[in-house]
Design a protein around this motif. Structure first.
Motif, short mmCIF file in Angstrom:
data_model
loop_
_atom_site.label_atom_id
_atom_site.label_comp_id
_atom_site.label_asym_id
_atom_site.label_seq_id
_atom_site.Cartn_x
_atom_site.Cartn_y
_atom_site.Cartn_z
N ARG A 38 0.97 -1.19 0.04
CA ARG A 38 -0.01 -0.01 -0.27
C ARG A 38 0.86 1.30 0.21
NH1 ARG A 38 -3.39 -0.30 4.91
NH2 ARG A 38 -1.52 0.51 6.04
N ALA A 39 1.97 1.41 0.77
CA ALA A 39 2.82 2.42 1.13
C ALA A 39 3.52 2.55 -0.29
CB ALA A 39 3.69 2.15 1.97
N TRP A 40 3.90 1.51 -1.03
CA TRP A 40 4.66 1.56 -2.35
C TRP A 40 3.78 2.24 -3.28
CZ3 TRP A 40 7.43 -3.88 -2.59
CH2 TRP A 40 8.47 -3.83 -1.59
N THR A 41 2.43 1.68 -3.48
CA THR A 41 1.78 1.94 -4.32
C THR A 41 1.35 3.59 -4.25
OG1 THR A 41 0.56 -0.02 -4.35
CG2 THR A 41 -0.76 1.86 -5.46
N PHE A 42 1.17 4.10 -3.30
CA PHE A 42 0.84 5.58 -2.71
C PHE A 42 2.18 6.39 -3.44
CE2 PHE A 42 0.98 9.39 0.48
CZ PHE A 42 -0.16 9.69 -0.25
N PHE A 43 3.30 6.13 -2.64
CA PHE A 43 4.55 6.82 -3.12
C PHE A 43 4.94 6.76 -4.28
CE2 PHE A 43 4.41 6.84 1.48
CZ PHE A 43 4.57 8.14 1.83
N LYS A 44 4.78 5.68 -4.87
CA LYS A 44 5.23 5.33 -6.52
C LYS A 44 4.45 6.22 -7.53
CE LYS A 44 4.84 1.16 -8.59
NZ LYS A 44 4.78 -0.19 -8.92
N ASN A 45 3.14 6.10 -7.48
CA ASN A 45 2.22 6.37 -8.47
C ASN A 45 1.58 7.78 -8.18
OD1 ASN A 45 2.56 4.04 -9.78
ND2 ASN A 45 1.14 2.96 -8.26
N MET A 46 1.40 8.26 -7.12
CA MET A 46 0.65 9.46 -6.79
C MET A 46 1.42 10.74 -7.35
SD MET A 46 -2.47 10.20 -5.48
CE MET A 46 -2.99 9.52 -4.06
N PRO A 47 0.71 11.38 -8.16
CA PRO A 47 1.55 12.87 -8.49
C PRO A 47 1.63 13.63 -7.54
CG PRO A 47 -0.53 12.15 -10.21
CD PRO A 47 -0.36 11.46 -9.00
N TRP A 48 2.70 14.69 -7.53
CA TRP A 48 3.08 15.17 -6.31
C TRP A 48 1.92 16.13 -5.73
CZ3 TRP A 48 6.82 14.44 -3.38
CH2 TRP A 48 8.15 13.83 -4.02
N LEU A 49 1.26 16.78 -6.51
CA LEU A 49 0.16 17.75 -6.08
C LEU A 49 -0.78 17.19 -5.08
CD1 LEU A 49 -0.66 20.73 -5.81
CD2 LEU A 49 -1.97 20.21 -7.87
N LEU A 50 -1.21 15.58 -5.51
CA LEU A 50 -2.04 14.79 -4.90
C LEU A 50 -1.72 14.29 -3.77
CD1 LEU A 50 -4.09 13.16 -7.80
CD2 LEU A 50 -5.00 14.81 -6.13
N LEU A 51 -0.25 13.96 -3.98
CA LEU A 51 0.44 13.26 -2.91
C LEU A 51 0.78 14.39 -1.50
CD1 LEU A 51 3.44 10.80 -3.05
CD2 LEU A 51 3.55 12.73 -1.38
N LEU A 52 1.03 15.76 -1.74
CA LEU A 52 1.31 16.36 -0.91
C LEU A 52 -0.11 16.79 0.07
CD1 LEU A 52 3.93 18.73 -2.41
CD2 LEU A 52 4.29 17.05 -0.70
N PHE A 53 -1.32 17.08 -0.66
CA PHE A 53 -2.51 17.29 -0.15
C PHE A 53 -2.96 16.00 0.68
CE2 PHE A 53 -7.12 16.98 -0.35
CZ PHE A 53 -7.58 18.16 -0.02
N SER A 54 -2.73 14.77 0.01
CA SER A 54 -3.33 13.77 0.83
C SER A 54 -2.27 13.01 1.65
CB SER A 54 -3.45 12.58 -0.36
OG SER A 54 -4.19 12.96 -1.33
N LEU A 55 -1.22 13.55 2.04
CA LEU A 55 -0.13 12.68 2.94
C LEU A 55 -0.53 12.82 4.33
CD1 LEU A 55 2.44 11.39 3.17
CD2 LEU A 55 3.70 13.78 3.30
#
Length: 335
Positions: free
Chosen positions: A238-255
């Motif tokens: 689950r962690a790999w999928t999130f950090f591997k695929n999520m574009p930066w803007l969405l990743l920072l918002f969702s972190l």
């Protein structure tokens, strides 16, 4: 020749591990389909002695491959897909029992929705008296994903778009599977189907959940849902999928929500006596950061889908991961 009398351009892939008990029933259901796949490939995936598939269990005309070691669901399907032919690959778990028109319904959907590259099945729990095993996989913007509707009794579904079909009974264009390099073999087991579909979505591909394509899924036939094996691989992947695929803007918002849910899930696992296991899974996910970062650069450098389109394919309700609410979006008229 009508569709109901034809052989369709599909190769069925079945990875069998400790499946001696369930596979005969699954193959019997496959033999009674209203249309026939072009080929069926089965991998005996390094099962312990006495629990593996034997040649006598495999019908004539089906191909049985053997691996001396367990390649996992990801590596096993990659192995089966290597020499496969045809337009479509159809993944089927060895404890999945399809209704007779399952394959025909999937092919009808492929014709009705030519813009889609992945198709999922309506999954009911074996012996569950109407309880669902899943209506596609939902990706929550927090990075948590789940099988929609799991364990619930819901009204009959309709066709619609999902983030990802469940790999237990999923059809995918062979050209797409090959273009993505197949499943990420590092996952071994759990979450590799969502990861594959995430990568497909980043390239603009879409997935349809086919209401009439019904299977009964025994589930957890080779490993318990809450086993140490399932928890470890589920958390790490689950962690790999999130950090591997999520574009930066969405990743920072969702972190922040990702961190909060990770902590909450860790506390639940700790109450089950799996706290150290949970921490080990997170540690191992972090230890692979260089590898994950390299994959991330390669994946996101090829992104073709707009950020808003990707975000709309996800779930945004805070309680969805807890309630396992299915997210099946209506297909616009004319598509």
């Amino acid at each position: 020749m009508s569709l109901a009398e034809s052989v369709v351009d599909v190769t069925v892939l079945i990875v069998a591990y400790r499946s001696r008990r369930t596979l005969p029933k699954a193959l019997a259901a496959l033999e009674h389909q209203t249309v026939s796949p072009r080929s069926v490939r089965i991998l005996e995936n390094g099962s312990p002695e006495g629990e593996g598939v034997e040649g006598a269990q495999v019908p004539a005309g089906y191909e049985l491959l053997e691996s001396p070691v367990n390649l996992g669901f990801a590596g096993g399907n990659n192995r089966l897909a290597e020499d496969a032919s045809g337009e479509w690959l159809l993944l089927m778990n060895p404890d999945c029992y399809p209704e007779p028109d399952w394959l025909e319904r999937l092919m009808q959907a492929a014709a009705a929705y030519p813009w889609a590259s992945l198709f999922g099945s309506t999954q009911y729990a074996d012996g569950g008296e109407g309880h669902l095993d899943g209506l596609g996989d939902v990706y929550h913007h927090s990075g948590f994903f789940y099988r929609g509707g799991y364990g619930r009794v819901l009204p009959p579904p309709t066709d619609g778009e999902v983030f990802s079909p469940c790999g237990a009974a999923m059809m995918v264009r062979r050209s797409l599977f090959e273009g993505l390099g197949g499943f990420d073999a590092d996952y071994f087991c759990y979450g590799e189907d969502v990861d594959l579909c995430f990568r497909a979505r980043l390239l603009g591909h879409r997935a349809v959940q086919v209401a009439g394509a019904v299977v009964v899924h025994e589930g957890s036939a080779s490993s318990s849902r809450y086993s140490d094996f399932a928890v470890y691989h589920g958390v790490r992947n689950r962690a790999w999928t999130f950090f591997k695929n999520m574009p930066w803007l969405l990743l920072l918002f969702s972190l922040p929500m990702h961190a909060a849910l990770t902590l909450a899930h860790g506390l639940v696992c700790a109450r089950r006596g799996q706290g150290r296991l949970y921490l080990r899974a997170l540690r191992d996910a972090c230890r692979a950061w260089r590898n994950v970062r390299a994959k991330r650069r390669r994946i996101l450098s090829g992104r073709r889908v707009a950020l808003g389109t990707l975000a709309r394919a996800m779930s945004w309700r805070p309680l969805d991961p807890i309630r396992r609410r299915p997210v099946i979006r209506e297909i616009p008229a004319g598509e």
